[in-house]
Scaffold this active site. Structure first.
Site, short mmCIF file in Angstrom:
data_model
loop_
_atom_site.label_atom_id
_atom_site.label_comp_id
_atom_site.label_asym_id
_atom_site.label_seq_id
_atom_site.Cartn_x
_atom_site.Cartn_y
_atom_site.Cartn_z
N HIS A 1 -7.26 -6.14 0.84
CA HIS A 1 -6.08 -5.29 1.12
C HIS A 1 -5.35 -5.73 2.39
O HIS A 1 -4.42 -5.07 2.84
CB HIS A 1 -6.58 -3.84 1.28
CG HIS A 1 -5.53 -2.78 1.10
ND1 HIS A 1 -4.98 -2.48 -0.12
CD2 HIS A 1 -4.91 -1.94 1.99
CE1 HIS A 1 -4.09 -1.49 0.02
NE2 HIS A 1 -4.03 -1.16 1.29
N SER B 1 0.84 -1.20 0.00
CA SER B 1 0.00 0.00 0.00
C SER B 1 0.88 1.26 0.00
O SER B 1 1.67 1.42 -0.92
CB SER B 1 -0.97 -0.06 1.18
OG SER B 1 -2.02 0.86 1.00
N ASP C 1 -9.95 -5.54 -3.51
CA ASP C 1 -9.34 -4.49 -2.69
C ASP C 1 -10.19 -3.23 -2.82
O ASP C 1 -10.32 -2.66 -3.91
CB ASP C 1 -7.92 -4.25 -3.21
CG ASP C 1 -7.12 -3.29 -2.35
OD1 ASP C 1 -7.72 -2.35 -1.79
OD2 ASP C 1 -5.91 -3.49 -2.26
#
Lengths: 281, 281
Positions: free
Chosen positions: B259, B149, B226
């Site tokens: 995620h 991320s 995600d």
């Protein structure tokens, strides 16, 4: 009996979920984590119950042990209950880390004010399996149990008190002889009262001495650098009682390992192999 | 430069440690986690830097990713820094999850009041490698970088801005084009000011367009479920820029994954194989 799904994450081809439900044996809302392996979409699969240690919730093993990869390969459902009732508003329930909240010790309490809620033994061996077998593609004939520390004690007593119910058992750094250690004595006295005879019903070392069931093969795993080894865990007492009772046990000692989830993660794969021998037989 | 060891747990035959030190580039006390694989006792081994995402500390990847098993097998040191300076008493540093504490974005800030402390780019690419190479059996010629991320963004920009410094790069669900997403815009504006040209120095999609270094082979991993994919991460923009610049990239899409660290743990082993191709070459 209605289950509420709280979380769902794809993991190693399966699904890692968290549920809450109203427990009849504990008279409160409980959470548990459950891993569904890929093949659970199409058939009933074996189940392993994991019992956690002091201060844990359903989160610790789920996030730190790396167990899903092994559950996925073996196609086992993993059930990870919480370690005590929660939020029962019992005076003193949150006062210490080793009694009350987070420290149910997998017994059915007989003493006020605990006996209404603190019935983790019935929850783990009766209510939860009934729920799991009703709501998920679990093969009720193929279940095993494992745990860590207080939860290793829980796994051993659930196994020894219910011959044939679980196909196999293993424990990481279990409290093997709680009637002889400070954690165990405090918990057993608090939940069961001062009659020490009653404590023996929840002590693996006492229980194995009078075990009378099918042949068993117990796996105990223990780090040599575990700071609780000599005062709280006492695996040598359990091994001696097994030998006396002619019950096969393996005490796997791990040089330099401690009491943490780093240790558990290192050897969890070996424990799945142990359980697979019995669950896939 | 003095390191203070805060924790040490044996894990997969090696040692998982946490250290604190006084950072000269960040002007505060920083923590990082470090895994020493078994062979680091007897020789210098390659190093992988892992950069974490928003809100993380050195703890998340260390406890949740299951990476130690792969670092042990490959004999890689793993270095897991924190995600921002801590406790700098800058007004507003703790006001939001996506700016300030836990959200350093791996840039060197140019704006008051951030520029004194928020120099994560220099910390990750200069100060920390110097410290690691001085204090541990790390082979300075064999280092790679990866992240998740915000940390995937960090890994990509550190790699693209320093041709030849890292042997390989991979990223889980990286913020690929921060000048175009809300998280990136907020952070880049806050740390670098309102001149949007200056933001492009820390945007992987802009950087790859002008990449001029040795041949590279970028691995991007992305879950299809995600929730940040379309608004914040924008991997398709990065892949298009790579194609335009004739830079090889693999965008590995993972059906149904989100995620979370459950997703990372599922595929971390594949990423270690990617890095091993280059670190062991």
């Amino acid at each position: 009996m209605s289950l509420k799904q709280i979380a769902c994450n794809k993991s190693f081809g399966g699904l890692q979920k968290v549920f809450s439900h109203e427990s009849s044996s504990l008279k409160c809302t409980m959470k548990f984590a459950l891993y569904l392996p890929p093949e659970a979409e199409s058939r009933k699969v074996p189940v392993i119950y994991w019992l956690s240690g002091l201060e844990c919730t359903e989160q610790n093993f789920m996030t730190k042990a790396g167990a899903q990869q092994h559950a996925a390969v073996n196609n086992f459902i993993l059930v990870i209950p919480d370690t005590s009732p929660r939020g029962c508003n019992i005076p003193g329930e949150d006062e210490s880390y080793d009694f009350g909240t987070g420290a149910g010790f997998y017994v059915d309490a007989t003493q006020d004010p605990w006996k209404t809620n603190y019935n983790m033994y019935s929850y783990i061996t009766q209510e939860l399996p009934f729920l799991i077998n009703s709501e998920f593609p679990a093969d009720p004939e193929r279940q095993s149990i494992m745990g860590h520390s207080m939860g290793g004690h829980g796994a051993l007593i659930c196994y020894l008190k219910n011959p044939g119910k679980y196909r196999s058992v293993s424990a990481f750094s279990p409290i093997c002889n709680p009637t002889q250690g400070p954690w165990g004595k405090k918990a057993l006295k608090g939940y069961l009262g001062s009659d020490e005879e009653s404590w023996k019903d929840y002590d693996a070392t006492c229980l194995v001495a009078k075990y009378d069931g099918p042949p068993i093969d117990i796996l105990i795993d223990q780090g040599t650098d575990d700071k609780f080894l000599e005062k709280e865990l006492l695996p040598d007492n359990f091994v001696a009682a097994c030998k006396e009772a002619q019950v096969p046990v393996v005490l796997q000692k791990r040089e330099g390992y401690d009491h943490s989830y780093f240790y558990i993660a290192t050897f969890i794969g070996e424990h799945f192999k142990h359980h697979a021998k019995y669950l896939n037989a």
